[in-house]
Design a protein around this motif. Structure first.
Motif, short mmCIF file in Angstrom:
data_model
loop_
_atom_site.label_atom_id
_atom_site.label_comp_id
_atom_site.label_asym_id
_atom_site.label_seq_id
_atom_site.Cartn_x
_atom_site.Cartn_y
_atom_site.Cartn_z
N MET A 73 0.82 -1.20 0.00
CA MET A 73 0.00 0.00 0.00
C MET A 73 0.86 1.26 0.00
SD MET A 73 -2.96 -1.31 2.66
CE MET A 73 -3.63 0.29 3.01
N LYS A 74 1.88 1.28 0.83
CA LYS A 74 2.77 2.45 0.89
C LYS A 74 3.51 2.64 -0.43
CE LYS A 74 5.17 1.46 4.62
NZ LYS A 74 6.15 1.65 5.71
N TRP A 75 3.98 1.55 -1.00
CA TRP A 75 4.70 1.61 -2.27
C TRP A 75 3.80 2.18 -3.37
CZ3 TRP A 75 4.48 -0.35 -7.24
CH2 TRP A 75 5.66 -0.36 -7.98
N ALA A 76 2.58 1.71 -3.46
CA ALA A 76 1.65 2.17 -4.47
C ALA A 76 1.27 3.63 -4.25
CB ALA A 76 0.41 1.29 -4.48
N SER A 77 0.97 3.98 -3.01
CA SER A 77 0.54 5.34 -2.69
C SER A 77 1.62 6.36 -3.03
CB SER A 77 0.19 5.43 -1.20
OG SER A 77 -0.12 6.75 -0.82
N SER A 78 2.87 6.03 -2.76
CA SER A 78 3.97 6.96 -3.03
C SER A 78 4.16 7.20 -4.52
CB SER A 78 5.27 6.44 -2.40
OG SER A 78 5.71 5.25 -3.05
N ARG A 79 3.57 6.35 -5.34
CA ARG A 79 3.67 6.47 -6.80
C ARG A 79 2.34 6.86 -7.44
NH1 ARG A 79 7.19 3.41 -4.54
NH2 ARG A 79 9.27 3.06 -5.44
N ASN A 80 1.38 7.22 -6.59
CA ASN A 80 0.04 7.61 -7.06
C ASN A 80 -0.62 6.53 -7.90
OD1 ASN A 80 0.02 10.27 -5.91
ND2 ASN A 80 1.45 10.89 -7.52
N ILE A 81 -0.43 5.29 -7.47
CA ILE A 81 -1.04 4.14 -8.14
C ILE A 81 -2.16 3.60 -7.26
CG2 ILE A 81 -0.65 1.79 -8.99
CD1 ILE A 81 2.23 2.61 -9.62
N ALA A 82 -3.31 3.34 -7.86
CA ALA A 82 -4.46 2.83 -7.10
C ALA A 82 -4.16 1.42 -6.58
CB ALA A 82 -5.70 2.81 -7.99
N ILE A 83 -4.77 1.08 -5.46
CA ILE A 83 -4.54 -0.24 -4.88
C ILE A 83 -5.83 -0.84 -4.36
CG2 ILE A 83 -3.88 0.77 -2.65
CD1 ILE A 83 -1.94 -1.78 -2.49
N ARG A 84 -5.91 -2.16 -4.46
CA ARG A 84 -7.09 -2.89 -3.99
C ARG A 84 -6.63 -4.13 -3.23
NH1 ARG A 84 -11.44 -4.99 -8.36
NH2 ARG A 84 -9.58 -6.10 -9.04
N ILE A 85 -7.22 -4.35 -2.07
CA ILE A 85 -6.94 -5.52 -1.25
C ILE A 85 -7.95 -6.60 -1.60
CG2 ILE A 85 -6.67 -6.43 1.08
CD1 ILE A 85 -4.63 -4.30 0.36
N LEU A 86 -7.44 -7.78 -1.96
CA LEU A 86 -8.30 -8.91 -2.36
C LEU A 86 -8.32 -9.96 -1.25
CD1 LEU A 86 -7.87 -7.53 -5.12
CD2 LEU A 86 -7.62 -9.79 -6.13
N ASN A 87 -9.47 -10.61 -1.11
CA ASN A 87 -9.56 -11.72 -0.18
C ASN A 87 -9.09 -13.01 -0.86
OD1 ASN A 87 -12.03 -11.75 -1.80
ND2 ASN A 87 -12.63 -13.46 -0.52
N GLU A 88 -8.83 -14.02 -0.05
CA GLU A 88 -8.43 -15.33 -0.57
C GLU A 88 -9.70 -16.15 -0.73
OE1 GLU A 88 -7.57 -18.90 -1.37
OE2 GLU A 88 -7.66 -18.94 0.81
N VAL A 89 -10.03 -16.53 -1.96
CA VAL A 89 -11.34 -17.09 -2.30
C VAL A 89 -11.63 -18.38 -1.53
CG1 VAL A 89 -12.72 -18.09 -4.17
CG2 VAL A 89 -11.43 -16.00 -4.56
N GLU A 90 -10.64 -19.24 -1.34
CA GLU A 90 -10.89 -20.53 -0.71
C GLU A 90 -11.18 -20.41 0.79
OE1 GLU A 90 -11.38 -23.33 -2.18
OE2 GLU A 90 -10.94 -22.54 -4.17
N SER A 91 -10.92 -19.24 1.37
CA SER A 91 -11.27 -19.02 2.79
C SER A 91 -11.94 -17.65 2.89
CB SER A 91 -10.04 -19.10 3.69
OG SER A 91 -9.03 -18.21 3.26
N ASN A 92 -13.02 -17.48 2.11
CA ASN A 92 -13.64 -16.18 1.90
C ASN A 92 -13.96 -15.43 3.19
OD1 ASN A 92 -14.88 -14.07 0.45
ND2 ASN A 92 -16.88 -15.04 0.61
N GLU A 93 -14.78 -16.02 4.08
CA GLU A 93 -15.22 -15.30 5.28
C GLU A 93 -14.06 -15.02 6.23
OE1 GLU A 93 -18.87 -16.45 7.20
OE2 GLU A 93 -19.58 -17.46 5.40
N LYS A 94 -13.18 -15.99 6.40
CA LYS A 94 -12.01 -15.80 7.27
C LYS A 94 -11.13 -14.68 6.73
CE LYS A 94 -7.85 -18.16 8.93
NZ LYS A 94 -7.05 -19.41 8.86
N SER A 95 -10.92 -14.69 5.42
CA SER A 95 -10.08 -13.68 4.79
C SER A 95 -10.71 -12.29 4.88
CB SER A 95 -9.82 -14.06 3.34
OG SER A 95 -9.03 -13.10 2.68
#
Length: 335
Positions: free
Chosen positions: A198-220
């Protein structure tokens, strides 16, 4: 859910539900698995539902095959699909990637892709072809942490290709292509790694998205929710795709800015899901997300589920319009 202290804690499924002020967009995209080839081997990759690459069952898609392309246009027109999202494997490994993008643009499609990097000269062609956006998978800034996300890849290989991936992301962004970084959080063990991304992307003005792990959806999803809480993130808005399990919660994170949190909400196709053992056992992580297209040993097929390949989830492209699944899907899209 009540804790021992009597404090009400919202369940994961309750938390991810749409709110009154949520924004909705149409399900107007198809994911096209251009190739099964990929040089990386991320441990959580669902590979668009096609299973192990070692079987070599999935072949490259030929957009210059007239029969295939006519069927493709017929389907996309009938479902009002206006966006093609190129996936893999790694789509840049398809030898005709630039020509495919040009052809799709000639038919007025918005064309985007998900990538984990490749040769700079290939991406120059992709950029020149008019690509509308690239989602890059960057799972760590630190090379050692990136190595830990891989299976059967050497330290040296990861070091060399990880450096090239970061350089490529910066290069494509400077070229003016809308770039987004995807990174996966499966549990609290991933918090530090994800925050550095996140810090790396933000410092370069690049958008970022956090993805969950599909096989453990609710836990993730629960872990990601705690992750944003630990960063004092404030929810800004929510966006959901009508007829799909896909949604995004946007947060404002101090010292970072806006970050998307990709969520998957329970959403089912009746014909596909009514007698599903995976659903009955509570192990369905993606629900019905959207339409995928792939080439299985020379036969072009529509895939509706990443968890299994069965008669109710997998159809010949040329025959799909005659199925009840198509009619149900068209009804969802037109809701």
């Amino acid at each position: 859910i009540f804790t021992r202290t009597g404090v009400v804690v919202m369940s994961v499924l309750e938390f991810i539900k749409p709110r009154k002020d949520s924004v909705y967009t149409p399900l107007n995209s198809i994911r096209v698995k251009l190739t099964d080839n990929c040089n990386w081997n991320c441990w959580w990759c669902h590979n668009e539902g096609t299973g192990s690459r070692e079987q070599r069952l999935i072949k490259n898609i030929d957009f210059f095959n007239d029969k295939f392309f006519n069927d493709f246009i017929d389907l996309t027109d009938s479902l009002n699909i206006t966006e093609v999202h190129l996936t893999g494997g790694e789509p840049s490994l398809h030898p005709d990637i630039d020509l495919i993008i040009k052809k799709l643009k000639e038919y007025n499609f918005v064309v985007k892709m998900t990538s984990i990097g490749g040769k700079k000269e290939v991406f120059d062609k992709i950029i020149s072809s008019g690509i509308d956006g690239i989602n890059f998978s960057l799972h760590a800034v630190d090379t050692v942490e990136m190595y830990n996300t891989q299976v059967n890849r050497s330290n040296r290989w990861v070091e060399q290709n990880h450096r090239k991936l970061k350089e490529l992301i910066e290069y494509v962004s400077r070229k003016g292509v809308p770039v987004k970084i995807n990174t996966v959080v499966a549990s609290s063990e991933d918090f530090g790694r994800a925050y550095e991304v996140m810090k790396w992307a933000s410092s370069r003005n690049i958008a970022i998205r956090i993805l969950n792990e599909v096989e453990s959806n609710e836990k993730s999803i629960s872990a990601i929710r705690n992750f944003f809480d630990s960063l004092n993130g404030i929810e800004i808005s929510r966006k959901y795709i009508k007829g799909s399990s896909s949604g995004t919660i946007f947060y404002n994170v101090p010292n970072i800015g806006e970050v998307g949190f990709k969520i998957l909400i329970p959403n089912y196709l009746h014909d596909m899901c009514k007698c599903c053992r995976i659903r009955e056992k509570g192990r369905c992580g993606e629900y019905f997300y959207g339409i995928r297209l792939e080439n299985l040993l020379g036969n072009y097929n529509i895939r509706l589920c990443v968890h299994k390949t069965s008669p109710e989830t997998y159809y010949r492209l040329s025959e799909f319009k005659e199925t009840s699944a198509f009619e149900e899907l068209r009804g969802k899209i037109n809701e």
